[in-house]
Motif scaffolding. Sequence first.
Motif, short mmCIF file in Angstrom:
data_model
loop_
_atom_site.label_atom_id
_atom_site.label_comp_id
_atom_site.label_asym_id
_atom_site.label_seq_id
_atom_site.Cartn_x
_atom_site.Cartn_y
_atom_site.Cartn_z
N UNK A 6 23.26 -4.86 22.97
CA UNK A 6 23.60 -3.55 22.00
C UNK A 6 24.27 -2.75 22.18
N UNK A 7 25.39 -2.34 20.98
CA UNK A 7 26.08 -1.57 21.38
C UNK A 7 26.19 -0.36 20.60
N UNK A 8 25.84 0.74 21.25
CA UNK A 8 26.03 2.20 20.78
C UNK A 8 27.35 3.33 20.70
N UNK A 9 27.83 2.72 19.35
CA UNK A 9 29.08 2.99 18.25
C UNK A 9 29.86 4.28 18.94
N UNK A 10 28.97 5.61 19.25
CA UNK A 10 29.67 6.56 19.51
C UNK A 10 28.63 7.38 19.96
N UNK A 11 29.40 8.14 20.72
CA UNK A 11 28.35 9.77 21.81
C UNK A 11 28.01 10.64 20.39
N UNK A 12 27.26 11.58 20.03
CA UNK A 12 27.02 12.00 19.53
C UNK A 12 26.73 13.29 19.33
N UNK A 13 26.28 14.30 19.21
CA UNK A 13 25.81 15.40 20.61
C UNK A 13 24.50 15.45 20.86
N UNK A 14 23.78 13.89 20.82
CA UNK A 14 22.57 13.08 21.04
C UNK A 14 22.98 12.82 22.50
N UNK A 15 22.09 12.66 23.50
CA UNK A 15 22.04 11.84 24.89
C UNK A 15 21.99 10.46 24.66
N UNK A 16 23.09 9.84 24.70
CA UNK A 16 22.72 8.22 24.33
C UNK A 16 21.82 7.42 25.25
N UNK A 17 21.28 8.32 26.61
CA UNK A 17 20.84 7.49 27.92
C UNK A 17 19.51 7.32 27.71
N UNK A 18 18.75 7.90 27.16
CA UNK A 18 17.61 7.98 27.30
C UNK A 18 17.27 6.84 26.63
N UNK A 19 18.16 5.98 25.23
CA UNK A 19 17.86 5.11 24.33
C UNK A 19 18.33 3.76 24.90
#
Length: 330
Positions: A6-19
């Motif tokens: 699963x590719x997370x395309x960009x790091x926004x103001x939301x933390x990607x770590x929990x997902x």
Amino acid sequence: MTRPLVLFTDETDLDPRPGRALLEEAGCDTILAALPTREGEPQNLPAGAERAAALVVGYARIDKPLLDRLPEVGVIATMSAGFDMIDRAEAERRGIWIVNLVDAATEEVAAHALTLALALERDLRGSLAVTAAGGWTDDVSAVPRRLSTLTLGLFGFGRIARRFAEIAAPAFGRVIAHDPFVTGPVDGVELVTREELIAESDILSLHMPLTPETAGSIDAAAIAAMRPGSSLINVSRGELVDSAALRDALASGQLRGAAVDVLEGEPPASDDPFRVHERMLVTPHVAFLSEGSLEHYTVDPARNVLHWLRAGRLDRAVVPGTEREPLLRS
């Protein structure tokens, strides 16, 4: 069975770590990229990303050239209700499912729209400036309008607009709405034509998705048709409004003010004149934000991807795709 990527395309103001943690615990590999939001910027992919089966997207641009490099992608999950960053036609052609977030921050965005409307109508910015400068009542020049004499107009009448109407109706004299997909009666809200909405609203609040049909809906002609001295609220997408037309209307007085949580091309340049315009209130795309909404925004896209990986299809998708063999055991 190979672990799906699963590719997370960009790091926004939301933390990607929990997902990412949720997906990895379920048997997936994840990669975080830094793909751009604007056209013309290079789309640099991390090594190994070409085998991605799913994308979790913040604001990154998902277009044909990128999808050509990601041939295995079967689902795209957004971290927002909007999905205008994705080339929908290309996704449909490839049978890719698109699933957005629904109801993650309905209450928050509706409350923010009301906050902006009240702050604009009560000239909160001007009053705070008077106090900060050492002045008091006699130094206030603006005289606010009485809310109970005003008509609040809602352009678009989905979940957020309905919640906004519910909490705002007691303060305003009349609430009207236009939405081509809503035709049935709604308690306390009068459904009107687009022309009636624009002509009769003292405060026009935008609640439309951004599509090729809605982009630039509030242009010079629409603003000219609004009541002189009316106000504009936008918590949807900045591209719904013609920026030049808005600037001209504020300068001429056709609009008494505008309060927005979104601007065209975010983030705007640090010297964007709308940041400091005396007739504008601009918040930095935070209408969605609360402790309660953050969990939905950070985890629900990963949950949507997991559902697709385990079922090969989605029961709820804004763009249905082609059913495939599951890539994960339930």
